[in-house]
Scaffold this motif. Structure first.
Motif, PDB file in Angstrom:
ATOM      1  N   ALA A 114       0.824  -1.210   0.000  1.00 26.86           N
ATOM      2  CA  ALA A 114       0.000   0.000   0.000  1.00 26.86           C
ATOM      3  C   ALA A 114       0.855   1.255   0.000  1.00 26.86           C
ATOM      4  N   VAL A 117       1.991   1.844  -3.546  1.00 31.31           N
ATOM      5  CA  VAL A 117       0.875   2.348  -4.349  1.00 31.31           C
ATOM      6  C   VAL A 117       0.565   3.797  -3.981  1.00 31.31           C
ATOM      7  N   ALA A 118       0.587   4.110  -2.696  1.00 29.23           N
ATOM      8  CA  ALA A 118       0.311   5.473  -2.256  1.00 29.23           C
ATOM      9  C   ALA A 118       1.329   6.449  -2.847  1.00 29.23           C
ATOM     10  N   TYR A 124      -5.332   0.770  -7.810  1.00 28.26           N
ATOM     11  CA  TYR A 124      -4.914  -0.347  -6.956  1.00 28.26           C
ATOM     12  C   TYR A 124      -6.091  -1.296  -6.784  1.00 28.26           C
ATOM     13  N   ALA A 160      -5.273   0.033   3.539  1.00 29.84           N
ATOM     14  CA  ALA A 160      -4.655   0.779   2.441  1.00 29.84           C
ATOM     15  C   ALA A 160      -4.768   2.277   2.664  1.00 29.84           C
ATOM     16  N   VAL A 165      -2.998   5.411   0.723  1.00 33.41           N
ATOM     17  CA  VAL A 165      -3.709   5.250  -0.548  1.00 33.41           C
ATOM     18  C   VAL A 165      -4.982   6.090  -0.500  1.00 33.41           C
ATOM     19  N   ARG A 166      -5.303   6.770  -1.585  1.00 39.18           N
ATOM     20  CA  ARG A 166      -6.515   7.581  -1.646  1.00 39.18           C
ATOM     21  C   ARG A 166      -7.709   6.728  -2.062  1.00 39.18           C
ATOM     22  N   GLN A 169      -8.192   5.697  -5.732  1.00 34.35           N
ATOM     23  CA  GLN A 169      -7.274   4.743  -6.372  1.00 34.35           C
ATOM     24  C   GLN A 169      -7.785   3.307  -6.323  1.00 34.35           C
ATOM     25  N   ILE A 170      -8.745   3.017  -5.464  1.00 33.01           N
ATOM     26  CA  ILE A 170      -9.066   1.642  -5.093  1.00 33.01           C
ATOM     27  C   ILE A 170     -10.183   1.050  -5.943  1.00 33.01           C
TER      28      ILE A 170
END
Length: 262
Positions: A114, A117-118, A124, A160, A165-166, A169-170
């Motif tokens: 995570a 990815v962040a 993600y 996440a 992570v925003r 994004q998920i």
């Protein structure tokens, strides 16, 4: 999402893309057939698959990733990995998405992934799973399947978000075939709209999977196209955003027609 398996032992097409040239040809074919993005995987996650070191995974992945990125600079490329090192290197080499089959696995903390990815800001995919490739078939025990899958996806999402992570994004993947019996996979497909109601785009990967073979009494994975098509049509009707498939040409038509009807 077209599947590009770079492994020798994936359940339906292992060994078919064993050179960068073969992967590049298949990538071009899928893009021409209507793939919006390609998912490159260099480690098998089929039931029973053994572990692999990140360095070995990168040895398989990078030649194909580089060849495809060079030939198709505008293509959207996802990398299917649960290794933070592989994700970090792949993103630096031009990957656009990370697809983590252990992203919502309560037994496999994904904080390091995570953070990668962040830092990148890339899309993600958090997939629901339990155990690993060798133990997941023994972990398919649920009181309320949909509620427990939803809850574990939310736990993965919270972890996440805590790592930076925003929310935008998920994407969620309910993990068809991962720690689910054949009947549970059918129940999960029927209940996709319940997961979609949580607000995260859904990615679903039914392509050629065992539960389709069980319903159709079809032991040959590559002969499960029309069963896959039926699942994809129902998924689109329930608002699924991305279908991860091997047979891009026919499924692209199924998706367009199902979307028009929905």
């Amino acid at each position: 999402m077209g599947i590009l398996n770079l492994t020798p032992d994936s359940f339906s097409d292992g060994g078919r893309l064993d050179t960068p040239e073969a992967a590049l040809r298949q990538a071009g074919r899928m893009l021409r057939q209507g793939a919006d993005l390609l998912d490159l995987g260099a480690q098998s996650t089929r039931p029973g698959a053994g572990p692999m070191r990140p360095e070995q995974e990168l040895e398989r992945l990078l030649p194909a990733l580089r060849a495809i990125r060079s030939a198709y600079p505008g293509a959207c490329l996802s990398v299917d990995t649960f290794e933070p090192l592989v994700a970090e290197v792949a993103l630096a080499e031009g990957a656009d998405w990370i697809n983590n089959v252990r992203g919502a696995n309560p037994e496999a903390p994904a904080a390091a992934m995570a953070r990668v990815v962040a830092a990148s800001g890339c899309p993600y995919v958090l997939m629901h799973s339990r155990g690993d490739s060798r133990s997941m078939d023994r972990r398919a025990s649920y009181g309320d399947l949909l509620e427990e899958v939803r809850g574990e996806l939310l736990q993965g999402t919270d972890a996440a978000l805590a790592a930076g992570v925003r929310p935008g994004q998920i994407l969620w993947d309910p993990g068809l075939g991962f720690a689910k019996t054949n009947d549970q996979n059918l129940e999960l497909v029927r209940g996709l709209s319940r997961l979609r109601a949580e607000g995260f785009p859904l990615l679903v990967g039914p392509s050629r999977k065992r539960f389709i073979g069980a319903v159709l009494q079809e032991p040959r994975p590559r002969a499960r196209l029309w069963g896959t098509a039926a699942v994809c049509a129902l998924a689109v009707a329930q608002g699924v955003a991305v279908l991860r498939v091997h047979d891009v040409g026919p499924i692209a038509q199924v998706v367009r027609m199902a979307a028009a009807l929905a």
